[in-house]
Design a protein around this motif. Structure first.
Motif, PDB file in Angstrom:
ATOM      1  N   ASN A  88      -9.301  -4.786 -11.530  1.00  0.00           N
ATOM      2  CA  ASN A  88      -9.302  -3.660 -11.120  1.00  0.00           C
ATOM      3  C   ASN A  88     -10.087  -3.544 -10.019  1.00  0.00           C
ATOM      4  OD1 ASN A  88      -7.484  -1.904 -12.970  1.00  0.00           O
ATOM      5  ND2 ASN A  88      -8.846  -1.974 -14.492  1.00  0.00           N
ATOM      6  N   LEU A  89      -9.637  -3.472  -8.556  1.00  0.00           N
ATOM      7  CA  LEU A  89     -10.866  -3.283  -7.667  1.00  0.00           C
ATOM      8  C   LEU A  89     -11.213  -1.946  -7.329  1.00  0.00           C
ATOM      9  CD1 LEU A  89     -12.042  -5.198  -5.567  1.00  0.00           C
ATOM     10  CD2 LEU A  89     -10.574  -4.498  -3.856  1.00  0.00           C
ATOM     11  N   ILE A  90     -12.493  -1.690  -7.910  1.00  0.00           N
ATOM     12  CA  ILE A  90     -12.768  -0.219  -7.854  1.00  0.00           C
ATOM     13  C   ILE A  90     -13.852  -0.070  -6.621  1.00  0.00           C
ATOM     14  CG2 ILE A  90     -14.233   1.460  -9.218  1.00  0.00           C
ATOM     15  CD1 ILE A  90     -13.478  -0.213 -11.946  1.00  0.00           C
ATOM     16  N   ASP A  91     -13.129   0.843  -5.787  1.00  0.00           N
ATOM     17  CA  ASP A  91     -13.929   1.224  -4.599  1.00  0.00           C
ATOM     18  C   ASP A  91     -14.794   2.425  -4.601  1.00  0.00           C
ATOM     19  OD1 ASP A  91     -14.796   0.430  -2.098  1.00  0.00           O
ATOM     20  OD2 ASP A  91     -12.664   0.154  -1.351  1.00  0.00           O
ATOM     21  N   LEU A  92     -16.255   2.328  -4.549  1.00  0.00           N
ATOM     22  CA  LEU A  92     -16.935   3.496  -4.687  1.00  0.00           C
ATOM     23  C   LEU A  92     -17.604   3.619  -3.196  1.00  0.00           C
ATOM     24  CD1 LEU A  92     -19.043   2.765  -7.792  1.00  0.00           C
ATOM     25  CD2 LEU A  92     -16.852   3.604  -7.679  1.00  0.00           C
ATOM     26  N   GLY A  93     -17.081   4.643  -2.670  1.00  0.00           N
ATOM     27  CA  GLY A  93     -17.666   5.213  -1.189  1.00  0.00           C
ATOM     28  C   GLY A  93     -17.279   4.406  -0.164  1.00  0.00           C
ATOM     29  N   GLN A 108      -4.552 -11.157  -2.174  1.00  0.00           N
ATOM     30  CA  GLN A 108      -3.134 -11.342  -2.215  1.00  0.00           C
ATOM     31  C   GLN A 108      -2.730 -12.696  -1.593  1.00  0.00           C
ATOM     32  OE1 GLN A 108      -0.430  -9.123   0.874  1.00  0.00           O
ATOM     33  NE2 GLN A 108       0.159  -7.972  -1.063  1.00  0.00           N
ATOM     34  N   GLN A 109      -3.538 -13.112  -0.797  1.00  0.00           N
ATOM     35  CA  GLN A 109      -2.989 -14.591  -0.206  1.00  0.00           C
ATOM     36  C   GLN A 109      -3.057 -15.506  -1.245  1.00  0.00           C
ATOM     37  OE1 GLN A 109      -5.073 -15.707   3.509  1.00  0.00           O
ATOM     38  NE2 GLN A 109      -5.172 -17.756   2.773  1.00  0.00           N
ATOM     39  N   GLU A 110      -4.145 -15.211  -2.194  1.00  0.00           N
ATOM     40  CA  GLU A 110      -4.344 -16.253  -3.266  1.00  0.00           C
ATOM     41  C   GLU A 110      -3.567 -15.792  -4.568  1.00  0.00           C
ATOM     42  OE1 GLU A 110      -6.593 -18.928  -3.268  1.00  0.00           O
ATOM     43  OE2 GLU A 110      -6.369 -18.565  -1.085  1.00  0.00           O
ATOM     44  N   GLY A 111      -2.414 -14.838  -4.501  1.00  0.00           N
ATOM     45  CA  GLY A 111      -1.920 -14.421  -5.673  1.00  0.00           C
ATOM     46  C   GLY A 111      -2.525 -13.803  -6.835  1.00  0.00           C
ATOM     47  N   ILE A 112      -3.594 -13.240  -6.478  1.00  0.00           N
ATOM     48  CA  ILE A 112      -4.478 -12.430  -7.607  1.00  0.00           C
ATOM     49  C   ILE A 112      -3.867 -11.148  -7.818  1.00  0.00           C
ATOM     50  CG2 ILE A 112      -6.708 -11.459  -8.218  1.00  0.00           C
ATOM     51  CD1 ILE A 112      -7.970 -13.744  -6.206  1.00  0.00           C
ATOM     52  N   ASP A 113      -3.461 -10.748  -8.936  1.00  0.00           N
ATOM     53  CA  ASP A 113      -3.065  -9.473  -9.398  1.00  0.00           C
ATOM     54  C   ASP A 113      -4.090  -8.343  -9.385  1.00  0.00           C
ATOM     55  OD1 ASP A 113      -1.410  -7.315 -10.487  1.00  0.00           O
ATOM     56  OD2 ASP A 113      -1.828  -7.963 -12.541  1.00  0.00           O
ATOM     57  N   VAL A 114      -3.954  -7.407  -8.342  1.00  0.00           N
ATOM     58  CA  VAL A 114      -4.867  -6.479  -7.931  1.00  0.00           C
ATOM     59  C   VAL A 114      -4.346  -5.101  -8.392  1.00  0.00           C
ATOM     60  CG1 VAL A 114      -6.476  -5.649  -6.200  1.00  0.00           C
ATOM     61  CG2 VAL A 114      -5.885  -7.953  -6.483  1.00  0.00           C
ATOM     62  N   LYS A 115      -5.004  -4.109  -9.020  1.00  0.00           N
ATOM     63  CA  LYS A 115      -4.665  -2.782  -8.845  1.00  0.00           C
ATOM     64  C   LYS A 115      -6.045  -2.327  -8.011  1.00  0.00           C
ATOM     65  CE  LYS A 115      -4.224  -0.328 -12.481  1.00  0.00           C
ATOM     66  NZ  LYS A 115      -4.097   0.431 -13.740  1.00  0.00           N
ATOM     67  N   PHE A 116      -5.747  -1.453  -7.101  1.00  0.00           N
ATOM     68  CA  PHE A 116      -6.650  -0.811  -6.377  1.00  0.00           C
ATOM     69  C   PHE A 116      -6.914   0.490  -6.701  1.00  0.00           C
ATOM     70  CE2 PHE A 116      -7.925   1.718  -2.303  1.00  0.00           C
ATOM     71  CZ  PHE A 116      -9.142   0.978  -2.320  1.00  0.00           C
ATOM     72  N   GLU A 141      -0.232  -2.048  -6.741  1.00  0.00           N
ATOM     73  CA  GLU A 141      -0.416  -0.631  -7.553  1.00  0.00           C
ATOM     74  C   GLU A 141      -1.749   0.012  -7.161  1.00  0.00           C
ATOM     75  OE1 GLU A 141      -0.842   0.060 -12.298  1.00  0.00           O
ATOM     76  OE2 GLU A 141      -0.393  -1.952 -11.609  1.00  0.00           O
ATOM     77  N   CYS A 142      -1.634   1.168  -7.190  1.00  0.00           N
ATOM     78  CA  CYS A 142      -3.078   2.076  -6.444  1.00  0.00           C
ATOM     79  C   CYS A 142      -3.114   3.302  -7.430  1.00  0.00           C
ATOM     80  CB  CYS A 142      -2.918   2.368  -5.032  1.00  0.00           C
ATOM     81  SG  CYS A 142      -2.794   1.055  -3.663  1.00  0.00           S
ATOM     82  N   GLU A 143      -4.398   3.618  -7.859  1.00  0.00           N
ATOM     83  CA  GLU A 143      -4.510   4.909  -8.711  1.00  0.00           C
ATOM     84  C   GLU A 143      -6.034   5.324  -8.102  1.00  0.00           C
ATOM     85  OE1 GLU A 143      -4.137   5.240 -12.745  1.00  0.00           O
ATOM     86  OE2 GLU A 143      -3.191   3.365 -13.089  1.00  0.00           O
ATOM     87  N   GLY A 144      -5.887   6.484  -7.441  1.00  0.00           N
ATOM     88  CA  GLY A 144      -6.965   7.175  -6.776  1.00  0.00           C
ATOM     89  C   GLY A 144      -7.639   7.983  -8.045  1.00  0.00           C
ATOM     90  N   LEU A 166     -13.842  -5.133 -10.952  1.00  0.00           N
ATOM     91  CA  LEU A 166     -14.769  -5.589  -9.834  1.00  0.00           C
ATOM     92  C   LEU A 166     -15.252  -4.375  -9.037  1.00  0.00           C
ATOM     93  CD1 LEU A 166     -16.358  -7.455  -8.023  1.00  0.00           C
ATOM     94  CD2 LEU A 166     -13.938  -7.951  -6.900  1.00  0.00           C
ATOM     95  N   VAL A 167     -16.525  -3.956  -9.278  1.00  0.00           N
ATOM     96  CA  VAL A 167     -16.560  -2.521  -8.458  1.00  0.00           C
ATOM     97  C   VAL A 167     -17.386  -2.904  -7.346  1.00  0.00           C
ATOM     98  CG1 VAL A 167     -18.189  -0.658  -8.786  1.00  0.00           C
ATOM     99  CG2 VAL A 167     -16.853  -1.205 -10.881  1.00  0.00           C
TER     100      VAL A 167
END
Length: 336
Positions: A88-93, A108-116, A141-144, A166-167
């Motif tokens: 989970n790439l958690i983006d604050l501000g 994405q280039q490295e094939g890592i499964d990411v949810k934004f 996959e994105c969840e705000g 990963l925050v």
């Protein structure tokens, strides 16, 4: 895959009403205080956000440029720290999301499964950022989450997701807190995160004072407009009658606290009425309103902050001049 936006308030309209009330209460408290103050968290209405984006492109304002350099140079090392796990790439501000895109492209280039997962109290900020991300990664996959940071992370961890978090807390946002509040903020972050979750924090380092001063007193006056926009926001939202031409922006560096301090200074004796508060505030000639602290750090300060809040420093990523650092902190708990 369409992005999802969750409102973690039961009543969205009530939440907006409460936010407006809180703004008025904070303005009342701040302008009634001695010395007068206004919180920097209210800089970011639509115009304030636009002006800050303009600031980040100025030659004098180095933090955004240097942090982008750091992320570009060390994106592979950051990805390696994930050890192949889904994240989970958690983006604050996140602002306009340009620095976040550096990591997402590499993951994405490295094939890592990411949810934004961006988190912000402003739905408009969330929606705008999701538009930027989804235009480049339509299948991601994105969840705000429209929420306070800690509540949003806590809610995410209740969804029985086995991803590592990963925050991202970039842009030297930690510098807006004094040292005691920075410690409290990171400890709250530690509390809502899981063992071995990661937090990437941007710290602006102590350096040549002239470089610091120029960054907050740019030659084009954009930073001045950014600060003065806070008075315009009070006029627009609370019925204030601030005459912006009767105030000037001033920033200086406090060598004792290690912070750049920003002020709006009244150029003459005057009264300002705010209709929503039904109060007039008196300003003496040359009386300041404090608007922002931006604390600068030594490496030893960062190490002490991590140690005192339950984090382990896994890596430190510097720009070539060592003016800025992104520190990768790992959550350490007794059961980890």
């Amino acid at each position: 895959m369409s992005p999802i936006i969750h409102h973690l308030s039961k009543n969205e309209s009530l939440s907006k009403t409460m936010a407006a009330q809180q703004f008025s209460f904070d303005v009342l408290a701040g302008l009634s205080d001695t010395p007068k103050r206004l919180s920097s968290k209210y800089f970011y209405d639509a115009e304030g956000s636009r002006l800050f984006t303009e600031i980040t492109k100025l030659e004098e304002y180095y933090p955004t440029r240097l942090e982008a350099e750091i992320l570009e140079q060390h994106k592979g090392a950051i990805a390696h720290q994930l050890k192949g796990r889904s994240v989970n790439l958690i983006d604050l501000g996140a602002g306009d999301g340009q620095k976040t895109l550096i990591l997402l492209r590499h993951f994405q280039q490295e094939g890592i499964d990411v949810k934004f997962v961006p988190i912000d109290i402003s739905e408009a900020a969330i929606a705008g950022l999701l538009d930027v991300i989804k235009s480049e990664f339509p299948k991601m996959e994105c969840e705000g989450l429209v929420s306070e940071y800690f509540r949003g992370i806590h809610w995410l961890n209740t969804q029985q997701d086995d991803r590592v978090n990963l925050v991202l807390f970039l842009g030297s946002n930690i510098g807006n807190f004094d040292k005691s509040h920075a410690r409290a903020h990171l400890r709250q972050m530690w509390t809502v995160l899981n063992p071995d979750d990661l937090l990437l924090v941007g710290f602006d380092l102590k350096k040549d004072i002239d470089l610091l001063l120029h960054a907050y007193n740019d030659s084009k006056g954009v930073t001045a407009k950014f600060n003065l926009n806070l008075l315009r926001r009070i006029n627009n939202e609370l019925g204030g009658n601030f005459d912006l031409s009767k105030f000037r922006h001033f920033s200086t560096y406090n060598v004792f606290s290690g912070a750049v301090e920003s002020y709006l200074v009244s150029l003459e004796e005057q009264d300002v009425k705010i209709d929503a508060l039904e109060i007039k505030f008196h300003f003496r000639a040359w009386e300041p309103i404090h608007t922002e602290y931006s604390y600068k750090y030594l490496k030893s300060d960062i190490h002490a902050l991590a140690e005192n809040t339950g984090f382990q420093i896994d890596a430190e990523y510097f720009d070539t001049k060592q003016h800025f650092v992104d520190s990768l902190l790992r959550v350490k708990k007794i059961d980890s």
